[in-house]
Design a protein around this motif. Structure first.
Motif, PDB file in Angstrom:
ATOM      1  N   PHE A 132       0.782  -1.254   0.080  1.00  0.00           N
ATOM      2  CA  PHE A 132      -0.135  -0.024  -0.060  1.00  0.00           C
ATOM      3  C   PHE A 132       0.892   1.438  -0.175  1.00  0.00           C
ATOM      4  O   PHE A 132       0.573   2.321  -0.567  1.00  0.00           O
ATOM      5  N   LEU A 133       2.006   1.166   0.709  1.00  0.00           N
ATOM      6  CA  LEU A 133       2.710   2.401   0.877  1.00  0.00           C
ATOM      7  C   LEU A 133       3.948   2.448   0.110  1.00  0.00           C
ATOM      8  O   LEU A 133       4.863   3.427   0.271  1.00  0.00           O
ATOM      9  N   LYS A 134       4.031   1.348  -0.765  1.00  0.00           N
ATOM     10  CA  LYS A 134       5.254   1.397  -1.705  1.00  0.00           C
ATOM     11  C   LYS A 134       5.797   2.651  -2.439  1.00  0.00           C
ATOM     12  O   LYS A 134       6.953   2.877  -2.375  1.00  0.00           O
ATOM     13  N   ASN A 135       4.947   2.814  -3.041  1.00  0.00           N
ATOM     14  CA  ASN A 135       4.978   4.244  -3.894  1.00  0.00           C
ATOM     15  C   ASN A 135       4.992   5.655  -3.124  1.00  0.00           C
ATOM     16  O   ASN A 135       4.935   6.742  -3.971  1.00  0.00           O
ATOM     17  N   MET A 136       4.500   5.830  -2.014  1.00  0.00           N
ATOM     18  CA  MET A 136       4.063   6.728  -1.344  1.00  0.00           C
ATOM     19  C   MET A 136       5.410   7.518  -0.734  1.00  0.00           C
ATOM     20  O   MET A 136       5.510   7.523   0.621  1.00  0.00           O
ATOM     21  N   THR A 137       6.391   7.792  -1.355  1.00  0.00           N
ATOM     22  CA  THR A 137       7.762   8.143  -0.938  1.00  0.00           C
ATOM     23  C   THR A 137       7.922   9.371  -0.392  1.00  0.00           C
ATOM     24  O   THR A 137       8.823   9.495   0.348  1.00  0.00           O
ATOM     25  N   SER A 138       6.695  10.366  -0.422  1.00  0.00           N
ATOM     26  CA  SER A 138       6.864  11.562   0.277  1.00  0.00           C
ATOM     27  C   SER A 138       6.225  11.701   1.565  1.00  0.00           C
ATOM     28  O   SER A 138       6.190  12.739   2.381  1.00  0.00           O
ATOM     29  N   LEU A 139       5.509  10.590   2.048  1.00  0.00           N
ATOM     30  CA  LEU A 139       4.863  10.572   3.001  1.00  0.00           C
ATOM     31  C   LEU A 139       5.116  10.837   4.436  1.00  0.00           C
ATOM     32  O   LEU A 139       6.441  10.042   4.602  1.00  0.00           O
ATOM     33  N   SER A 164       8.388   3.341  11.465  1.00  0.00           N
ATOM     34  CA  SER A 164       9.852   3.860  12.095  1.00  0.00           C
ATOM     35  C   SER A 164      10.895   4.073  11.219  1.00  0.00           C
ATOM     36  O   SER A 164      11.781   4.944  11.507  1.00  0.00           O
ATOM     37  N   ALA A 165      10.982   3.247  10.350  1.00  0.00           N
ATOM     38  CA  ALA A 165      12.090   3.294   9.409  1.00  0.00           C
ATOM     39  C   ALA A 165      12.221   4.681   8.729  1.00  0.00           C
ATOM     40  O   ALA A 165      13.261   5.347   8.460  1.00  0.00           O
ATOM     41  N   PHE A 166      11.103   5.013   8.340  1.00  0.00           N
ATOM     42  CA  PHE A 166      10.972   6.283   7.700  1.00  0.00           C
ATOM     43  C   PHE A 166      10.655   7.695   8.456  1.00  0.00           C
ATOM     44  O   PHE A 166      10.202   8.679   7.925  1.00  0.00           O
TER      45      PHE A 166
END
Length: 296
Positions: A132-139, A164-166
Motif C-alpha cells: 500500500f505504501l510502496k510508492n508513497m515516498t513523500s509521506l 519507524s524506518a521512515f
C-alpha cells in the motif's frame, strides 16, 4: 456536472447525495483546484476517470496552499473504484476519514507519490497490504485514529517497522481489535527479547539502536560538547586579553601624565619644559672659543 468554474481555487460540497454516483470527468470544468472537499452525504459509486481533466495542486499565491482532496464522513460503500485517484498525481494531502471503507486497495495511491499527509481515520478496514505504501515516498504523516487493526498475526503489523524506518508521524490512537495498544502488542508478541537479532546494540521498545548508531551518537554529542568548551575558552581568552590591553593602556596614560606633570613643575636640576610655539637656535662662541647654542 459543473460549467464555467475554472476561476475557482477551492470548492466544497456538504451533505450532497450522489445517488447515481460521481460520473466521469465530474470536475473537469474546474481545470485546477487548490482543494476539493466532499463532506457528508452519499456517493453511490465512483469511476476510475471521475477526476479526469482536473488537477489538484498547491496553487502559489494563496494564503495557505494545500493541494488537498477531502472526502470525509461520506457513505461511499465498501471502497473507491480502482484507479479513482490515479489522475491526481500532484496531490499533497488526502483525507478519506469516516467513509466506512471495509478494505484498502493496495494500489489506491499508486500514482500519488507526492502525498505528504494521509488521513485514514474512522474507517472499517482492519489490515493494510504490504504494498500500500510502496510508492508513497513523500509521506510524512498518517492518521489512523479509530481503526481497530487485526493483530492476529504479526505480519499484519508490518507497517510499524515501515513507519519507524521512515520517521513518519502517526496520529490517533493505535489499537488492535481486542483493545490492546498496537505498539505494546507488537513489542510483546512479535519481537523477540533480542530485538537486535544478535547484532551488537541496545533495544528500546520495538527499535534497535545498533553499535554504529550509538557510536555515531556519542561522537556527535562529544563533538558538540567540545565545540562548546572551545567556544567558552576562546571567549574567556579574548575577554582577558582585552582586559590586559585596557590595563596596559591605562598604565601608559598614567605614566605619561606623571611625566608631563613633572616637566611642568621642573626637575631637581631646574629643568623646565621647553616653551610652546616656534623658536630657533643661534650658535655663538664664548671667550675660550667654545660654540654655544642659544634659543632665540
Amino acid at each position: 456536472m459543473f460549467t464555467d468554474m475554472n476561476y475557482v481555487n477551492e470548492f466544497k460540497m456538504t451533505g450532497c447525495n450522489f445517488t447515481s454516483g460521481l460520473p466521469s470527468s465530474a470536475f473537469s470544468t474546474f481545470v485546477e483546484l487548490d482543494s476539493l472537499t466532499i463532506e457528508g452525504g452519499i456517493i453511490a459509486s465512483t469511476q476510475s476517470d471521475t477526476f479526469s481533466g482536473l488537477n489538484i495542486t498547491k496553487i502559489s499565491g494563496l494564503p495557505t496552499p494545500q493541494g488537498k482532496l477531502t472526502i470525509k464522513n461520506a457513505n461511499v460503500g465498501s471502497n473507491f473504484s480502482v484507479g479513482f485517484f490515479d489522475s491526481l498525481s500532484d496531490l499533497s494531502a488526502v483525507d478519506i476519514s469516516g467513509c466506512g471503507l471495509n478494505a484498502i486497495d493496495p494500489n489506491m495511491f499508486l500514482y500519488n507519490n507526492k502525498i505528504r499527509r494521509l488521513n485514514l481515520a474512522n474507517n472499517n478496514f482492519t489490515t493494510i497490504s504490504s504494498s500500500f505504501l510502496k510508492n508513497m515516498t513523500s509521506l510524512t504523516e498518517v492518521n489512523v485514529d479509530g481503526i481497530s487493526f487485526d493483530c492476529s498475526t504479526c505480519d499484519n503489523l508490518w507497517f510499524l517497522d515501515h513507519f519507524s524506518a521512515f520517521s513518519m508521524h502517526i496520529k490517533g490512537t493505535f489499537l488492535c481489535s481486542g483493545g490492546e495498544r498496537v505498539y505494546q502488542y507488537f513489542g510483546e508478541k512479535c519481537r523477540s527479547k533480542d530485538n537486535c537479532n544478535s547484532i551488537p546494540g541496545i533495544a528500546i521498545g520495538i527499535d534497535c539502536f545498533e553499535w554504529y548508531q550509538i557510536l555515531n551518537y556519542c561522537f556527535t554529542s562529544a563533538s558538540f560538547a567540545l565545540s562548546w568548551v572551545a567556544f567558552v575558552v576562546v571567549v574567556i581568552y579574548r575577554r582577558d586579553m582585552y582586559k590586559n590591553e585596557k590595563e596596559i593602556e591605562i598604565r601608559k596614560r598614567e605614566k605619561a601624565i606623571r611625566v608631563l606633570e613633572a616637566l611642568k613643575r621642573g626637575g631637581g636640576g631646574g629643568q623646565k619644559a621647553p616653551p610652546k610655539g616656534n623658536f630657533s637656535w643661534a650658535i655663538t662662541e664664548d671667550g675660550d672659543g667654545t660654540e654655544v647654542k642659544k634659543a632665540l
